[in-house]
Design an enzyme around this catalytic site. Structure first.
Site, mmCIF file in Angstrom:
data_model
loop_
_atom_site.group_PDB
_atom_site.id
_atom_site.type_symbol
_atom_site.label_atom_id
_atom_site.label_comp_id
_atom_site.label_asym_id
_atom_site.label_seq_id
_atom_site.Cartn_x
_atom_site.Cartn_y
_atom_site.Cartn_z
ATOM 1 N N CYS A 193 59.216 41.865 35.160
ATOM 2 C CA CYS A 193 60.491 39.807 35.037
ATOM 3 C C CYS A 193 60.797 40.323 36.793
ATOM 4 C CB CYS A 193 61.564 41.030 34.345
ATOM 5 S SG CYS A 193 63.048 39.356 34.546
ATOM 6 N N ASN B 112 49.454 39.680 42.553
ATOM 7 C CA ASN B 112 47.653 38.816 41.191
ATOM 8 C C ASN B 112 47.870 37.197 40.569
ATOM 9 O OD1 ASN B 112 44.948 38.813 41.519
ATOM 10 N ND2 ASN B 112 45.083 38.634 39.263
ATOM 11 N N GLU B 113 48.079 36.190 41.482
ATOM 12 C CA GLU B 113 48.212 35.254 40.079
ATOM 13 C C GLU B 113 49.642 35.128 39.813
ATOM 14 O OE1 GLU B 113 45.025 34.799 37.456
ATOM 15 O OE2 GLU B 113 44.403 33.586 38.739
ATOM 16 N N GLU C 217 38.926 33.376 43.796
ATOM 17 C CA GLU C 217 38.363 33.633 42.880
ATOM 18 C C GLU C 217 37.725 32.729 42.117
ATOM 19 O OE1 GLU C 217 40.455 35.984 39.665
ATOM 20 O OE2 GLU C 217 41.233 36.781 40.898
ATOM 21 N N TRP D 103 38.410 34.303 29.027
ATOM 22 C CA TRP D 103 39.574 33.525 28.481
ATOM 23 C C TRP D 103 39.168 32.419 28.253
ATOM 24 C CZ3 TRP D 103 40.486 30.469 31.617
ATOM 25 C CH2 TRP D 103 40.140 29.653 32.656
ATOM 26 N N GLU E 126 38.147 42.570 29.614
ATOM 27 C CA GLU E 126 36.978 41.489 30.232
ATOM 28 C C GLU E 126 35.616 41.827 30.135
ATOM 29 O OE1 GLU E 126 39.165 40.402 34.343
ATOM 30 O OE2 GLU E 126 40.524 39.665 33.496
ATOM 31 N N GLN E 127 35.585 42.604 29.076
ATOM 32 C CA GLN E 127 34.069 43.034 28.841
ATOM 33 C C GLN E 127 32.937 42.126 29.081
ATOM 34 O OE1 GLN E 127 32.920 45.495 25.619
ATOM 35 N NE2 GLN E 127 35.311 46.466 26.029
ATOM 36 N N MET E 128 33.645 40.619 28.277
ATOM 37 C CA MET E 128 32.763 39.567 28.141
ATOM 38 C C MET E 128 32.280 38.543 29.346
ATOM 39 S SD MET E 128 31.775 40.771 25.977
ATOM 40 C CE MET E 128 30.523 39.124 24.610
ATOM 41 N N HIS E 129 33.517 38.975 30.559
ATOM 42 C CA HIS E 129 33.028 38.542 31.774
ATOM 43 C C HIS E 129 31.873 38.621 32.652
ATOM 44 C CE1 HIS E 129 34.978 36.820 35.215
ATOM 45 N NE2 HIS E 129 35.826 35.763 34.927
#
Ligand code: GAL
Length: 677
Positions: free
Chosen positions: A107, A141-142, A317, A325, A365-368
């Site tokens: 938070c 990050n973001e 990035e 995602w 994130e293995q599919m990224h």
């Protein structure tokens, strides 16, 4: 114009690091971002730091000649931080604690997490702040990713009460500003005021708006603590943050005042699938991304930093292939990674950094994809990154060997950030919050409106600076406010003082600062400029279309919204079916009273641009052109071959330095405009 990559040494065997570093360097990469999620490896046990592995990784990258963007790892507090202090977790609007097991679970208002964040920031800044390879720091990050700006924890509630006290002084002032006499909402003390959630029906809109403002300020304060530590322990390095696409939960203009460089994370295919585009657009641009999505954000984030850093921005990035995602995750067409990279340079990026070096075979994130596949072979994105590097080198050599020419890099460096766009589009975060709080029609999406107007400007071939309402506007010929719902007196003074053409979109100036209707009715402070008053508004359900009849002939469709306006000086340039004004002009100010389609916006903007002395042209479909100083960049997002040559004049001729007049699908070209002797 440099290439970079995001690298996670902690994901790979140390035996691979040296080869990875060399492979990066030979691909043409010179910046490497590391460390943003590595807290559990840096400090595995409270107070016990393991620097050995990170020292070695930093040294390995340094030995390969790479420059480092180090990060503070605060987006992923490890389990022991959470267990020692569960109150640091964010709480969602339903009252659920946002638990451990992914990321961004803190938070922004937690005082104990502020202390943890300052402690770990100090530790990494002290360890690497003076390292010769470290050229920049990324905070966290973001901020806000996964909807994490708004939290309803106990800490947020206390901080909100303090914020109100600082802003209003007494609770009576709050009551008056919010109109709490309505429905007996009056408060007797600040301690009685809670965050605007769990109400039976909609909470008071002014209360909601103040909570948005407060939450934005909390992000800025959190970031500032880190920035101050980094500047102290690592002076002379750029401090940056990586913003997101189509994300408006905090005021990015405010936060950027503490940064040296605004960076953003560009995922054109993911954004095409996940945001407001129509089904047809999602299919049409599934493998190229909508041409204006990257450009819109490039122009937006270029407008963030001010002072000596005015116009400094990077892509931190860049999508390298399919991501994981979005609702659907198509593969880009061959050539798109190269095209997106060049498109960023064409809008003035100093660095384009890919996410990520290698696809991870494990976890979320293995599919990224990455520039390499999990088996260490080079993926398509890596091939195209290397191609961009070769092209940059070729241009560098060409321009330095040409006695009359100057190097691209030098010419860009001479005018960092700004290449003299004559059109400004004003984007105002509080106005977007106002429209989200009170949309009045379910599909009145103010951010979409800003994007659609930007897109229409780009399809007219106009270069655009997206600026804040605080920006200096005197050099612009055309100033467009597509969704400036907030009545903004100082901006109004600037518009009055300038001699630019001004275009106001629907709902302009329809709310005073405290989220109430202005005394003079909409468009409030802009009424005198526009020469009209809005007397009533209607939102139109899907399927209810109005026709807009243009004075010069022809008609277009309008949807979603219409206003009944009464002119007090403005001339009517287009009407609805019932003869009421849909588009007006009063001296230099043009007012649009509805939600137009693309052809409608092109028509409006073309008229205003011509009056401003600009030269709008209708570009071939899905072709985008940018001028940056003496360089003209041409991008073909379409699936057909397109011919394009920049227009020459009596003072300028053009020469093609990369590509040609004929652009294959997904291809691009660079032209140099040369002054005639
Ligand atoms: C960004 C984020 C990265 C990674 C990436 C995947 O939003 O900063 O950490 O998750 O998305 O596309």
């Amino acid at each position: 114009m440099k290439l970079g990559v995001c690298y996670y040494p902690e994901h790979w065997s140390p035996d691979w690091w040296k080869d990875d570093a060399q492979a990066m360097a030979s691909m043409g990469i010179s910046y490497v971002r590391i460390g943003e999620f590595a807290w559990s490896r840096i400090e595995p046990t409270p107070g016990i730091f393991d620097w050995a592995w990170l020292d070695r990784a930093v040294e390995t990258l340094h030995q390969a000649g790479l420059k480092l963007v180090m990060c503070t790892p605060t987006a992923t507090p490890p389990k022991w931080v959470v267990d020692a202090d569960p109150e640091m977790l964010a709480v969602d609007a339903q009252g659920h604690v946002r638990g451990f097991g992914s990321r961004r679970h803190y938070c922004f208002s937690s005082p104990s997490y502020h202390a943890q964040s300052a402690r770990i920031t100090t530790a990494v800044a002290w360890r690497y702040g003076q390292h010769p390879a470290v050229v920049a720091w990324q905070t966290d990050n973001e901020y806000g990713c996964h909807s994490t700006v708004l939290s309803y924890s106990k800490a947020a509630r206390s901080a909100f009460r303090l914020w109100l006290q600082e802003h209003y002084g007494t609770v009576d002032v709050v009551n008056a500003a919010w109109g709490t006499v309505f429905w007996s909402q009056e408060y007797r003390s600040f301690e009685e005021i809670d965050p605007p959630v769990s109400t039976v029906t909609e909470a008071n809109p002014a209360h909601q708006l103040d909570y948005r403002r407060f939450a934005s300020d909390e992000v800025i304060a959190f970031n500032r603590i880190q920035v101050e530590i980094l500047r102290r322990f690592s002076p002379g390095r750029d401090v940056v943050h990586n913003f997101m696409g189509f994300f408006t939960e905090f005021d990015h203009h405010d936060l950027s005042q503490d940064l040296d460089v605004a960076t953003w994370d560009s995922y054109p295919l993911g954004f095409t699938q996940d945001f407001f585009l129509t089904t047809d657009e999602k299919v049409r641009y599934a493998r190229t991304g909508h041409p204006d999505i990257p450009a819109f954000h490039h122009d937006l984030y270029r407008g963030m930093c001010q002072g000596a850093n005015r116009g400094r921005w990077w892509v931190m990035e860049q999508q390298p292939g399919p991501v994981n995602w979005a609702q659907w995750n198509p593969a880009p067409l061959d050539g798109m990674v190269r095209l997106w990279t060049w498109q960023a340079f064409a809008h003035g990026a100093e660095v384009v950094s890919y996410f990520r070096w290698r696809q991870a075979p494990f976890a979320q994130e293995q599919m990224h994809t990455g520039l390499q596949r999990p088996d260490r072979s080079v993926d398509r994105g890596g091939v195209e990154a290397a191609q961009v590097h070769d092209e940059l080198q070729f241009l560098q050599e060409l321009t330095t060997s040409d006695p009359s020419g100057s190097a691209i890099a030098a010419s860009v460096a001479a005018q960092p950030g700004w290449a003299g766009a004559k059109t400004a589009l004003v984007m105002d975060y509080p106005s977007l919050w106002m429209a989200q709080i009170q949309p009045q029609g379910a599909d009145f999406n103010a951010l979409e409106l800003v994007f659609r107007v930007y897109s229409a400007l780009r399809s007219l071939g106009l270069d655009v600076d997206i600026v804040s309402s605080q920006a200096d506007l005197p050099n612009y010929r055309l100033i467009v406010l597509p969704a400036h719902m907030r009545q903004d007196e100082s901006l109004c003074d600037q518009l009055q003082a300038s001699d630019a053409q001004v275009v106001l979109g629907p709902r302009s100036g329809s709310k005073a600062e405290a989220m109430c209707i202005p005394d003079k009715l909409a468009p409030g402070a802009y009424s005198a400029l526009a020469g009209l008053t809005v007397q009533r508004v209607s939102s139109l359900p899907p399927g209810w279309n109005e026709s807009v009849h243009w004075g010069g002939g022809g008609q277009t469709v309008s949807t979603r919204w219409r206003e009944d306006i009464v002119c007090s000086g403005a001339s009517v340039l287009a009407t609805f079916d019932d003869g009421m004004p849909a588009f007006t002009r009063h001296n230099r100010t043009w007012y649009v009273a509805t939600w137009l389609d693309r052809s409608g916006w092109e028509r409006v903007l073309k008229s205003a641009a011509l009056a401003a002395g600009l030269a709008p042209q209708i570009m071939p479909e899905d072709l985008r052109v940018n001028r940056w100083g003496q360089w003209v960049f041409v991008f073909n997002f379409s699936n057909t071959v397109v011919m394009y040559k920049p227009e020459e004049s009596t003072t300028e001729s053009s020469r093609c330095v990369l590509g040609s007049v004929q652009l294959a699908p997904q291809d691009m070209a660079v032209w140099q405009m040369v002054s005639r002797p």
